[in-house]
Design a protein around this motif. Structure first.
Motif, mmCIF file in Angstrom:
data_model
loop_
_atom_site.group_PDB
_atom_site.id
_atom_site.type_symbol
_atom_site.label_atom_id
_atom_site.label_comp_id
_atom_site.label_asym_id
_atom_site.label_seq_id
_atom_site.Cartn_x
_atom_site.Cartn_y
_atom_site.Cartn_z
ATOM 1 N N ALA A 94 47.626 34.382 29.035
ATOM 2 C CA ALA A 94 47.353 34.641 30.458
ATOM 3 C C ALA A 94 47.676 36.081 30.815
ATOM 4 N N GLN A 95 48.739 36.616 30.243
ATOM 5 C CA GLN A 95 49.087 38.015 30.494
ATOM 6 C C GLN A 95 47.973 38.931 29.992
ATOM 7 N N ALA A 96 47.461 38.667 28.806
ATOM 8 C CA ALA A 96 46.377 39.490 28.253
ATOM 9 C C ALA A 96 45.118 39.386 29.115
ATOM 10 N N LEU A 97 44.828 38.186 29.607
ATOM 11 C CA LEU A 97 43.669 38.016 30.485
ATOM 12 C C LEU A 97 43.832 38.798 31.781
ATOM 13 N N THR A 98 45.023 38.742 32.384
ATOM 14 C CA THR A 98 45.223 39.480 33.638
ATOM 15 C C THR A 98 45.223 40.980 33.395
ATOM 16 N N GLU A 99 45.656 41.416 32.231
ATOM 17 C CA GLU A 99 45.578 42.851 31.917
ATOM 18 C C GLU A 99 44.121 43.297 31.804
ATOM 19 N N ALA A 100 43.243 42.447 31.273
ATOM 20 C CA ALA A 100 41.815 42.775 31.210
ATOM 21 C C ALA A 100 41.232 42.875 32.618
ATOM 22 N N VAL A 101 41.636 41.960 33.495
ATOM 23 C CA VAL A 101 41.177 42.016 34.883
ATOM 24 C C VAL A 101 41.667 43.299 35.551
ATOM 25 N N ALA A 102 42.929 43.639 35.335
ATOM 26 C CA ALA A 102 43.486 44.858 35.919
ATOM 27 C C ALA A 102 42.737 46.093 35.432
ATOM 28 N N ALA A 103 42.425 46.148 34.157
ATOM 29 C CA ALA A 103 41.679 47.294 33.614
ATOM 30 C C ALA A 103 40.307 47.391 34.264
ATOM 31 N N TRP A 104 39.642 46.255 34.447
ATOM 32 C CA TRP A 104 38.347 46.261 35.118
ATOM 33 C C TRP A 104 38.499 46.774 36.549
ATOM 34 N N GLY A 105 39.524 46.291 37.257
ATOM 35 C CA GLY A 105 39.762 46.734 38.632
ATOM 36 C C GLY A 105 40.012 48.234 38.722
ATOM 37 N N ARG A 106 40.831 48.752 37.818
ATOM 38 C CA ARG A 106 41.080 50.201 37.813
ATOM 39 C C ARG A 106 39.783 50.969 37.579
ATOM 40 N N ALA A 107 38.954 50.487 36.637
ATOM 41 C CA ALA A 107 37.676 51.149 36.341
ATOM 42 C C ALA A 107 36.744 51.122 37.547
ATOM 43 N N GLU A 108 36.923 50.134 38.426
ATOM 44 C CA GLU A 108 36.104 50.021 39.636
ATOM 45 C C GLU A 108 36.724 50.751 40.830
ATOM 46 N N GLY A 109 37.827 51.467 40.591
ATOM 47 C CA GLY A 109 38.443 52.267 41.643
ATOM 48 C C GLY A 109 39.513 51.572 42.454
ATOM 49 N N CYS A 110 39.953 50.423 42.018
ATOM 50 C CA CYS A 110 40.986 49.689 42.756
ATOM 51 C C CYS A 110 42.373 50.241 42.427
ATOM 52 N N SER A 111 43.219 50.234 43.430
ATOM 53 C CA SER A 111 44.615 50.607 43.204
ATOM 54 C C SER A 111 45.556 49.439 43.472
ATOM 55 N N GLU A 112 44.984 48.286 43.880
ATOM 56 C CA GLU A 112 45.785 47.091 44.102
ATOM 57 C C GLU A 112 45.104 45.887 43.442
ATOM 58 N N PHE A 113 45.940 44.982 42.962
ATOM 59 C CA PHE A 113 45.509 43.768 42.266
ATOM 60 C C PHE A 113 46.181 42.612 42.998
ATOM 61 N N ALA A 114 45.395 41.689 43.521
ATOM 62 C CA ALA A 114 45.946 40.590 44.316
ATOM 63 C C ALA A 114 45.538 39.245 43.746
ATOM 64 N N SER A 115 46.221 38.227 44.211
ATOM 65 C CA SER A 115 45.944 36.858 43.810
ATOM 66 C C SER A 115 46.561 35.942 44.851
ATOM 67 N N ASP A 116 46.344 34.659 44.707
ATOM 68 C CA ASP A 116 47.008 33.713 45.582
ATOM 69 C C ASP A 116 47.307 32.437 44.809
ATOM 70 N N ALA A 117 48.064 31.574 45.423
ATOM 71 C CA ALA A 117 48.415 30.282 44.818
ATOM 72 C C ALA A 117 48.731 29.318 45.945
ATOM 73 N N GLU A 118 48.498 28.051 45.691
ATOM 74 C CA GLU A 118 48.886 27.029 46.662
ATOM 75 C C GLU A 118 50.396 27.148 46.895
ATOM 76 N N ILE A 119 50.811 26.860 48.115
ATOM 77 C CA ILE A 119 52.203 27.071 48.492
ATOM 78 C C ILE A 119 53.178 26.227 47.674
ATOM 79 N N ASP A 120 52.724 25.083 47.150
ATOM 80 C CA ASP A 120 53.621 24.219 46.379
ATOM 81 C C ASP A 120 53.428 24.346 44.863
ATOM 82 N N ASN A 121 52.605 25.279 44.426
ATOM 83 C CA ASN A 121 52.339 25.444 42.995
ATOM 84 C C ASN A 121 53.363 26.411 42.385
#
Length: 146
Positions: A94-121
């Motif tokens: 999962a860490q490797a997958l999120t690092e791939a997402v982060a790299a894609w976001g940086r390449a697209e000009g993003c400086s923030e990476f966000a997510s969400d989760a159900e409050i009880d998860n």
């Protein structure tokens, strides 16, 4: 276990759809497959984790241009979902997958990476904190029929 992270493709659709159905059981595998196939045509991105020739996890992400809770910039790369087969957990997939997402976001000009989760998860909360996310706020939504 040697691990490869790759952009999702049509070759991964069947395995990816099965994993999506594990994560989001409210739809059939066929419905998930159709939705995943649509993602390959759109602006969202998905990555798969492959170990021993088998898809063991996926991450899906989007660029959000609207307001994202807890963020100050736009666009924001947003982790829409991440899932790893139980037998492949606790190995950094999962860490490797999120690092791939982060790299894609940086390449697209993003400086923030966000997510969400159900409050009880609490498992998801622990994953996010372990992956370097910080909790920004908690929200409960309400509705009223008119």
């Amino acid at each position: 276990m040697p691990l490869t992270i790759a952009p999702a493709s049509t070759d991964h659709l069947d395995a990816w759809a099965e994993l999506r159905a594990d994560l989001w059981p409210g739809e059939t595998v066929a419905e998930h497959r159709a939705e995943a196939a649509g993602m390959l045509e759109g602006e969202e991105r998905a990555f798969v984790a492959i170990a021993d020739g088998r898809v063991v996890g996926f991450a899906e992400a989007a660029l959000r241009h609207d307001y994202v809770n807890g963020c100050d910039t736009s666009p924001v790369v947003f982790l829409e979902g991440v899932y790893v087969r139980p037998a492949a957990r606790r190995g950094g997939v999962a860490q490797a997958l999120t690092e791939a997402v982060a790299a894609w976001g940086r390449a697209e000009g993003c400086s923030e990476f966000a997510s969400d989760a159900e409050i009880d998860n609490v498992d998801s909360h622990a994953f996010h904190l372990g992956a370097g996310f910080e909790e920004t706020e908690r929200v409960v939504y309400f509705r009223k029929a008119l």
